[in-house]
Design a protein around this motif. Structure first.
Motif, PDB file in Angstrom:
ATOM      1  N   UNK A 262      14.073  43.138  15.248  1.00  0.00           N
ATOM      2  CA  UNK A 262      12.803  43.589  15.820  1.00  0.00           C
ATOM      3  C   UNK A 262      12.981  45.003  16.359  1.00  0.00           C
ATOM      4  N   UNK A 263      12.251  45.962  15.789  1.00  0.00           N
ATOM      5  CA  UNK A 263      12.461  47.365  16.158  1.00  0.00           C
ATOM      6  C   UNK A 263      11.123  48.053  16.450  1.00  0.00           C
ATOM      7  N   UNK A 264      11.025  48.729  17.602  1.00  0.00           N
ATOM      8  CA  UNK A 264       9.796  49.487  17.897  1.00  0.00           C
ATOM      9  C   UNK A 264       9.606  50.628  16.906  1.00  0.00           C
ATOM     10  N   UNK A 265       8.350  50.857  16.509  1.00  0.00           N
ATOM     11  CA  UNK A 265       8.063  51.853  15.476  1.00  0.00           C
ATOM     12  C   UNK A 265       7.100  52.923  15.968  1.00  0.00           C
ATOM     13  N   UNK A 266       7.493  54.179  15.813  1.00  0.00           N
ATOM     14  CA  UNK A 266       6.593  55.306  16.058  1.00  0.00           C
ATOM     15  C   UNK A 266       6.154  55.844  14.716  1.00  0.00           C
ATOM     16  N   UNK A 267       6.714  56.980  14.327  1.00  0.00           N
ATOM     17  CA  UNK A 267       6.370  57.556  13.025  1.00  0.00           C
ATOM     18  C   UNK A 267       7.023  56.759  11.890  1.00  0.00           C
ATOM     19  N   UNK A 299       1.983  52.349  11.425  1.00  0.00           N
ATOM     20  CA  UNK A 299       2.638  51.873  10.200  1.00  0.00           C
ATOM     21  C   UNK A 299       1.841  50.709   9.591  1.00  0.00           C
ATOM     22  N   UNK A 300       1.316  49.859  10.454  1.00  0.00           N
ATOM     23  CA  UNK A 300       0.503  48.743   9.956  1.00  0.00           C
ATOM     24  C   UNK A 300      -0.737  49.273   9.229  1.00  0.00           C
ATOM     25  N   UNK A 301      -1.416  50.229   9.850  1.00  0.00           N
ATOM     26  CA  UNK A 301      -2.609  50.812   9.230  1.00  0.00           C
ATOM     27  C   UNK A 301      -2.240  51.435   7.879  1.00  0.00           C
TER      28      UNK A 301
END
Ligand SMILES: *Cc1c(COP(=O)(O)O)cnc(C)c1O
Length: 433
Positions: A262-267, A299-301
């Protein structure tokens, strides 16, 4: 492959800003591995840079490898949230403890600065094929580097990583910061001799300003968070480190013992690189999930939109979150296509949950992270309690699963700031549904 008819529904759902779990139905076994050489070279370079880093940063001389973070088994946090012991063990991959930069950005950022320094030194005859990277800390190299500037655009942590590493090698370092960057991160950079340029707009604007200025200057190198291969490869090298640590712990990863990360995602560069690396090593036995704020699920979008470049603004979200490292409206178009076939899913969290998780991790485990990194702690519960997560798990047993919570930043947070964070996390139940 993607069923586009559900996309508008998904966007409606995102607009409600309720936390959700999305499973990537387009995930498949990738046989293509276009970046093998780049990742292998990064792995090698980061090992070779050990001596250089110890020379440059006195505070890391004690550690055997300044670019390696601990892997810490935890039980109190999962117990405190009612985790069933038969649903797998938890470990924290503690990148918040990476020295000097205090975040996951040390990986990609240090790697890219070293690549650039190495290239300049070679072109100028300071480094030969058989020289070790330690020559980059020598007087000749410093003289050379002082003619160049290294420029980046950042919400904070990439700026810290690039700025501190560039400055210590003798480069001029310039960091373009977005308005949501934390004041203490700007302070820290300025006190280390880094030039900070503030922008009133968001992260993408800060990146674009830096890119334009650097492109016009032949003595400037721009570290492009949205497009850089050197950053990506530096992050991907973390996978082999995790593999060797799991091996040391006697933890097996195979079809009966899945690895859930589980990793937080920015760009997307940091979590994308790590996912790329883990899928290379573990194939279908590794499941990577990104965590994104409900206001910035870029990222989901993007994954829902396929090839059409789409930002969170386009679907009616405002990209306003306390998780400064994740306050990104548009995912990297270098990374998103690579995730289409490799990522298992994405879950979203709201800021209140982040503070709750942050406080809980501090109280139960003594692990202090910044709000962005706290998003990782929600992963295992989001997977096992959300409807979509549960349908993903149908037919899979979690009994022998290993859950890796990737804590991406936090050890540089000033004490006063840390206290403020802790006070925002009232101990109440996770508002999951
Ligand atoms: C940058 C950052 C991330 C995400 O990395 P991206 O490459 O932007 O996706 C996660 N957590 C923290 C603390 C960060 O600074």
């Amino acid at each position: 492959m993607m069923d586009a008819s559900h996309v508008p529904d998904r966007f409606d759902q995102l607009r409600t800003r309720k936390p959700l779990f999305w499973i990537n139905d387009a995930q498949r076994l990738s046989t293509d591995d276009p970046l093998t050489d780049a990742v292998a070279a990064a792995e090698e370079r980061m090992l070779a840079a050990r001596e250089l880093l110890c020379e440059l940063f006195p505070q890391v001389r004690q550690s055997s490898n300044p670019l390696r973070s601990p892997l810490i088994p935890i039980t109190k946090f999962p117990e405190s949230i009612g985790w069933a012991p038969n649903a797998g063990r938890w470990l924290v991959k503690a990148d918040h403890m990476l020295p000097v930069a205090g975040s996951i950005k040390a990986r990609g950022g240090f790697h890219e600065v070293i690549v650039f320094a190495e290239r300049l030194a070679r072109e100028n005859g300071i480094l030969n094929a058989d020289n070790s990277l330690i020559s980059l800390a020598g007087r000749d190299a410093r003289g050379l580097f002082s003619q160049y500037s290294i420029v980046t655009g950042s919400t904070g942590n990439l700026g810290l990583s690039i700025g501190l590493m560039s400055a210590v090698l003798g480069f001029k370092a310039v960091v373009h910061m977005s308005s949501d960057a934390k004041a203490w991160k700007k302070e820290r950079l300025r006190s280390s001799g880094v030039q900070v340029i503030e922008h009133s707009g968001d992260y993408a604007l800060a990146v674009e300003s830096g890119r334009q200025l650097a492109e016009a200057d032949p003595y400037a190198h721009f570290v492009d968070d949205e497009r850089s291969m050197d950053l990506f490869a530096g992050y991907a090298a973390a996978a082999i480190e995790l593999q060797s640590q799991l091996c040391d712990e006697g933890i097996v990863v195979d079809a009966d013992h899945p690895l859930c990360v589980y990793i937080p995602c920015g760009v997307g560069g940091a979590p994308g690189g790590i996912t790329y690396g883990l899928k290379r090593l573990f194939g279908p036995n590794a499941h990577c999930f990104f965590a994104e704020p409900v206001a910035s699920p870029c990222m989901l979008v993007q994954l829902l939109s396929g090839d059409t470049v789409t930002s969170v603004y386009d679907v009616g979200l405002d990209n306003k979150t306390e998780a400064d490292g994740l306050a990104v409206a548009q995912a990297s178009m270098l990374v998103a296509p690579l995730m289409q076939s490799r990522l298992s899913g994405i879950y979203t969290v709201h800021d209140e949950q982040l503070y709750w998780l942050l406080a809980k991790a501090s109280q139960t485990e003594g692990i202090d992270v910044e709000p962005s990194a706290a998003a990782a702690f929600a992963g295992p519960l989001a997977l096992t309690t959300s409807e979509e997560g549960r349908s993903f798990l149908q037919g899979r047993s979690l009994a022998d699963a290993t859950h890796i919570v990737w804590t991406t930043g936090g050890s540089l947070v000033p004490e006063q700031e840390r206290q403020n964070y802790l006070m925002k996390g009232p101990p109440r139940l996770m508002p999951w549904e």
